[in-house]
Scaffold this active site. Sequence first.
Site, PDB file in Angstrom:
ATOM      1  N   GLY A 115      -2.229  -2.112  -7.879  1.00 13.82           N
ATOM      2  CA  GLY A 115      -3.627  -1.838  -8.174  1.00 13.82           C
ATOM      3  C   GLY A 115      -3.849  -1.558  -9.647  1.00 13.82           C
ATOM      4  O   GLY A 115      -4.918  -1.873 -10.192  1.00 13.82           O
ATOM      5  N   TYR A 142      -9.181   7.796 -10.134  1.00  7.29           N
ATOM      6  CA  TYR A 142      -7.865   7.220 -10.429  1.00  7.29           C
ATOM      7  C   TYR A 142      -7.935   5.708 -10.243  1.00  7.29           C
ATOM      8  O   TYR A 142      -8.343   5.226  -9.185  1.00  7.29           O
ATOM      9  CB  TYR A 142      -6.786   7.788  -9.503  1.00  7.29           C
ATOM     10  CG  TYR A 142      -5.409   7.243  -9.827  1.00  7.29           C
ATOM     11  CD1 TYR A 142      -4.621   7.851 -10.795  1.00  7.29           C
ATOM     12  CD2 TYR A 142      -4.919   6.106  -9.196  1.00  7.29           C
ATOM     13  CE1 TYR A 142      -3.368   7.347 -11.119  1.00  7.29           C
ATOM     14  CE2 TYR A 142      -3.671   5.595  -9.517  1.00  7.29           C
ATOM     15  CZ  TYR A 142      -2.899   6.210 -10.472  1.00  7.29           C
ATOM     16  OH  TYR A 142      -1.678   5.698 -10.795  1.00  7.29           O
ATOM     17  N   ASP A 245     -13.066  -0.212  -6.505  1.00  3.93           N
ATOM     18  CA  ASP A 245     -11.619  -0.108  -6.378  1.00  3.93           C
ATOM     19  C   ASP A 245     -11.273   0.205  -4.925  1.00  3.93           C
ATOM     20  O   ASP A 245     -11.368   1.345  -4.480  1.00  3.93           O
ATOM     21  CB  ASP A 245     -11.134   0.997  -7.323  1.00  3.93           C
ATOM     22  CG  ASP A 245      -9.626   1.225  -7.274  1.00  3.93           C
ATOM     23  OD1 ASP A 245      -8.984   0.772  -6.315  1.00  3.93           O
ATOM     24  OD2 ASP A 245      -9.106   1.882  -8.193  1.00  3.93           O
ATOM     25  N   GLU A 246     -10.861  -0.842  -4.193  1.00  2.00           N
ATOM     26  CA  GLU A 246     -10.504  -0.696  -2.774  1.00  2.00           C
ATOM     27  C   GLU A 246      -8.992  -0.555  -2.579  1.00  2.00           C
ATOM     28  O   GLU A 246      -8.499  -0.651  -1.453  1.00  2.00           O
ATOM     29  CB  GLU A 246     -10.998  -1.924  -2.003  1.00  2.00           C
ATOM     30  CG  GLU A 246     -12.497  -2.053  -1.901  1.00  2.00           C
ATOM     31  CD  GLU A 246     -13.074  -1.407  -0.653  1.00  2.00           C
ATOM     32  OE1 GLU A 246     -12.506  -1.579   0.440  1.00  2.00           O
ATOM     33  OE2 GLU A 246     -14.103  -0.709  -0.773  1.00  2.00           O
ATOM     34  N   VAL A 247      -8.273  -0.322  -3.660  1.00  2.00           N
ATOM     35  CA  VAL A 247      -6.810  -0.340  -3.620  1.00  2.00           C
ATOM     36  C   VAL A 247      -6.259   0.583  -2.545  1.00  2.00           C
ATOM     37  O   VAL A 247      -5.384   0.202  -1.768  1.00  2.00           O
ATOM     38  CB  VAL A 247      -6.233   0.028  -5.002  1.00  2.00           C
ATOM     39  CG1 VAL A 247      -4.728   0.249  -4.924  1.00  2.00           C
ATOM     40  CG2 VAL A 247      -6.558  -1.071  -6.017  1.00  2.00           C
ATOM     41  N   LYS A 248      -6.760   1.793  -2.479  1.00  2.00           N
ATOM     42  CA  LYS A 248      -6.173   2.791  -1.590  1.00  2.00           C
ATOM     43  C   LYS A 248      -6.956   2.995  -0.296  1.00  2.00           C
ATOM     44  O   LYS A 248      -6.381   3.254   0.756  1.00  2.00           O
ATOM     45  CB  LYS A 248      -6.058   4.116  -2.341  1.00  2.00           C
ATOM     46  CG  LYS A 248      -5.140   5.134  -1.700  1.00  2.00           C
ATOM     47  CD  LYS A 248      -4.959   6.322  -2.635  1.00  2.00           C
ATOM     48  CE  LYS A 248      -4.058   7.368  -2.019  1.00  2.00           C
ATOM     49  NZ  LYS A 248      -3.968   8.559  -2.879  1.00  2.00           N
ATOM     50  N   THR A 302       5.154 -12.662 -14.887  1.00  3.81           N
ATOM     51  CA  THR A 302       5.960 -13.818 -14.485  1.00  3.81           C
ATOM     52  C   THR A 302       6.035 -14.007 -12.979  1.00  3.81           C
ATOM     53  O   THR A 302       5.900 -15.124 -12.472  1.00  3.81           O
ATOM     54  CB  THR A 302       7.380 -13.695 -15.058  1.00  3.81           C
ATOM     55  OG1 THR A 302       7.304 -13.606 -16.481  1.00  3.81           O
ATOM     56  CG2 THR A 302       8.232 -14.899 -14.672  1.00  3.81           C
TER      57      THR A 302
END
Length: 443
Positions: A115, A142, A245-248, A302
Amino acid sequence: MTISPQAQALLDRDAKAVAGIEKLRFFPIAIEKGKGSWLTEVGGRKLLDLSSTWTACGLGHGHPKIIEAMVRAAQSPAGAGGLSAVHPDSVGFAEDLLAFTPGEGERRVYFGHSGTDANDVVFRAARQATGKKRIVTFKLGYHGGLGVAMKVSDVHIAAGAEADPDLFLATYPNPFRPHVAGDDPIAASVAASIAEIDRELAKGDVCCLMAEPILSDGGMIIPPKGFLTALQATCRKHGVLLAVDEVKMGLGRAGVMHAFQLDGIVPDIVTFGKLIGGGLPLSAAVAPAWVIDGPAASALLTTAGNPICTAVGRQVMRTLVEEDIPQRSARAGKRFVSGLKELMKDSPVIGDVRAEGLAIGLELVTDKESNTPDRALATKVVYRAFELGAVVHYVGGNVLEITPPLIINDEEIDLAVDILGKAIADAAAGKVSDEAVAPYAGW
């Protein structure tokens, strides 16, 4: 509780070999394996997982469909990344995510490892595309641990990290602790936050506003209904990109597929991480093409888009739909919260229990009259829960962040409530010493 000799040996090796700069430890845990909602320590003790590795293992440990996708891709991998070549799962992952994520207009997908990099790329791309420098995020928010994402994360800034010079930190309304008084302090707090943001966006130099749909690391703060709707309207009024921010908290955790759907909005940009990789390093950002489609080679990793992680990401999306994970989360969350609120009735130190689905916050206080946050108690409660057989962490200084695997069953939920109730009672009764928790400061 006595730590097994095997676990202690591994902890000793860790202390000598692994850099402390990347450690966030709450108790002396050494894990050997996991299955479903359970973790097994080195030495054989089983622990009920109420964290899901900060939600990254939201489908549980060793989900058979995830294992199948991982193994299939690993048997004949199409290279090791999507940087200078395409392969079916890198393109397919992007196509699947575009179909999976609500949005309008021509969009593109960035994929990365965490994230942090997804959010960092969004901030840098927004600055490049709009020609504007300023970013708006929220106090206690965060968005990542490196680069611009770290410099706009108040959790890091409050701990001494350098803030981005073009950052404005807005106030996130907290229903349990409204920042404005009055007859209706919650509504007044929402209005004050929106007015504050409106003033900043009116200056005309903001490239992007990023918000969490639930302020997780800042204390599992669930905003009042209507806040995100008003936030989106304010961004549109001033022509500012709204990124969520939907990361968590996304991907079924909050009882809906996307947590921003709790308020019925469709953001301009959405970022994903943690659960999207099923425990593997995978993240993504879905954004308008004009924002994120260039310049070429300005965000290089990479091994991003590698065939193993993207194959797993595609399977995660299928599993979320096929197993109706959001609905399961919503139902399980109701049972969990019901149990916790029963504990709250008899506990003088549980100030609040709040939740959307299986995104649950339990706030610990010195007493219910003052609702003074009790960080010392939170430190001891998570330690005692570990001793009793459950993994749970605290956020925001004094809030238990309860985010179990979304496949947790009723029996496990009831057991979790029992363990947490005993852990809170024992810690409040002084059964955990300061010396025991001293090496495990957490945040």
